[in-house]
Scaffold this active site. Structure first.
Site, PDB file in Angstrom:
ATOM      1  N   LYS A 183       0.814  -1.209   0.000  1.00 24.82           N
ATOM      2  CA  LYS A 183       0.000   0.000   0.000  1.00 24.82           C
ATOM      3  C   LYS A 183       0.861   1.280   0.000  1.00 24.82           C
ATOM      4  O   LYS A 183       2.069   1.214   0.227  1.00 24.82           O
ATOM      5  CB  LYS A 183      -0.968  -0.024   1.190  1.00 24.82           C
TER       6      LYS A 183
HETATM    7  C1  LIG Z   1      -5.185  -4.587   0.948  1.00 26.34           C
HETATM    8  C2  LIG Z   1      -6.658  -4.474   0.934  1.00 26.34           C
HETATM    9  C3  LIG Z   1      -7.434  -4.865   2.035  1.00 26.34           C
HETATM   10  C4  LIG Z   1      -6.876  -5.624   3.186  1.00 26.34           C
HETATM   11  O1  LIG Z   1      -5.880  -4.958   3.861  1.00 26.34           O
HETATM   12  P1  LIG Z   1      -4.978  -5.753   4.926  1.00 26.34           P
HETATM   13  O2  LIG Z   1      -4.298  -4.674   5.691  1.00 26.34           O
HETATM   14  O3  LIG Z   1      -4.026  -6.589   4.120  1.00 26.34           O
HETATM   15  O4  LIG Z   1      -5.871  -6.585   5.757  1.00 26.34           O
HETATM   16  C5  LIG Z   1      -8.793  -4.611   2.006  1.00 26.34           C
HETATM   17  N1  LIG Z   1      -9.373  -4.029   0.953  1.00 26.34           N
HETATM   18  C6  LIG Z   1      -8.669  -3.670  -0.144  1.00 26.34           C
HETATM   19  C7  LIG Z   1      -9.386  -3.019  -1.273  1.00 26.34           C
HETATM   20  C8  LIG Z   1      -7.297  -3.894  -0.187  1.00 26.34           C
HETATM   21  O5  LIG Z   1      -6.603  -3.565  -1.275  1.00 26.34           O
END
Ligand SMILES: *Cc1c(COP(=O)(O)O)cnc(C)c1O
Length: 376
Positions: A183
């Site tokens: 992210k």
């Molecule tokens: C990465 C992601 C998640 C989950 O995030 P985590 O921190 O890995 O649990 C949820 N929704 C979307 C759209 C994502 O890209």
């Protein structure tokens, strides 16, 4: 020999590595002063809003839905084009997900589409700001107010995104961020929730850590059986540095994305690929995803990805439409509904390399390789 270009690479600098060592040597490595500082700084970044960190966004979203005390037949509206976590958490708390197709260009849900699936049982809408492009929130919140619905924004792609000049998370009902390694801001694994709903945030504090309440005598009580979702101080230390350079890095993403638009214009004009919605300067460009009509070009995604890999270029697939997953089909979710846009995106999408440490020359390299592969 040029270096392999992955589709994403987290940037953890020397200062952060030293900072992490200091935390490790401090003797306090799980939730403590670093998490408190990170929550404070994140809250400030989000316009002074109460913010709680979690071990990951999936856990944060699940506990948010749990805190909303949904009942078995309560419905939660989820876009068909998102990562599966957005959907899974609804089932995890025993509520009923309702999928809605997305706009083929923005890949986001729209208030118009949501309005068509709202029923007496709808309690929550979960918009996803796909790839860092904000959902049209004015119309969505207008609908939510009119129908008395809660909004839980899955802002996993949208830390630093702005909607009409306001940062995602600095307004809105309940906003959840992910700090997963891929992210725009990472703590390796991590997440956060921000909301002005005091009662909800108090409940989340308990849901985050065993249902534990600290007592005045220095002891504690457990109020109900909760799970555990706290972030570690080591992770928070990484997040604090990442937050300090977030806007700068997002600006770099924007500039690389602009370069993609000019470099890929030729292929677009030839009908060999479709570019994503451009948005405005508030787009956080978490990903750069194009659509390729593989079948029309006499190829398939696997072959295109393999050839790009031979050129030293990594790609991703974000995402298959939720409507096509086994978990969805086995539960008969979305039967009789059309998810034409999400399914076409799911079939045709390809995520190209985009991360702040890339150079304009890397974008040129991707565009050249893609042109060669798609003319092949
Ligand atoms: C990465 C992601 C998640 C989950 O995030 P985590 O921190 O890995 O649990 C949820 N929704 C979307 C759209 C994502 O890209």
């Amino acid at each position: 020999m040029t270096e392999y270009l992955p589709f994403v690479r987290p940037a953890i600098g020397e200062t952060t590595r030293r900072g992490v060592c200091e935390v490790l040597e401090s003797g306090w490595i799980t939730s403590g002063p670093q998490v408190a500082a990170f929550e404070q700084e994140l809250g400030t970044y989000l316009g002074g809003r109460p913010t709680l960190c979690f071990g990951h966004a999936t856990g944060a979203m699940e506990e948010v839905l749990r805190a909303l005390e949904l009942e078995e037949n309560d419905e939660v509206i989820v876009p068909a084009m998102t990562f599966a976590a957005t959907l899974n958490v609804v089932w995890r708390v025993g509520a009923r997900p309702v999928l809605v197709d997305v706009d083929p260009l923005t890949r986001n849900l729209t208030a118009e589409a949501v309005a068509k699936v709202v029923t007496e049982r709808t309690r929550v809408i979960m918009p996803v700001h796909f790839a860092g492009l904000s959902v049209d929130l004015d119309s969505l919140y207008a609908l939510a107010r009119e129908r008395g619905l809660r909004v839980v924004e899955d802002a996993a792609h949208a830390i630093g995104t702005r909607y009409r000049e306001r940062r995602i998370g600095s307004f809105g009902d309940i906003v959840c961020f992910s700090f997963h390694a891929n992210k725009n801001l990472t703590t390796i694994e991590g997440g956060a929730v921000c909301s002005d709903d005091k009662a909800l945030m108090e409940r989340l504090r308990l849901l985050r850590f065993h249902g534990q309440e600290k007592l005045d005598d220095g002891g504690y009580d457990i109020l109900f059986p909760a799970s555990k979702h706290n972030l570690s101080d080591v992770a928070a230390r990484i997040g604090r540095d990442q937050l300090a350079v977030l806007d700068e890095r997002n600006a770099q993403r924007l500039s690389l994305a602009s370069r993609y638009f000019s470099e890929l214009e030729g292929l677009r004009a030839e009908g060999r690929l479709q570019l994503p919605a451009r948005g405005d300067a508030g787009h956080a460009w978490h990903m750069f995803t194009v659509r390729i009509p593989y079948q029309q070009l006499g190829t398939n995604r696997q072959a295109v990805r393999a050839k790009l890999h031979e050129h030293g270029i990594g790609t991703g697939v974000h995402y298959p439409s939720l409507s096509t997953l086994t978990v969805t089909r086995e539960r008969n979710l979305g039967v009789g509904q059309s998810f034409e846009a999400a399914e076409a995106i799911g079939r045709e999408t390809l995520t190209l390399p985009l991360f702040p440490e890339m150079q304009a020359s890397d974008v040129e390299r991707v565009a050249r390789a893609l042109a060669e592969v798609l003319h092949g």
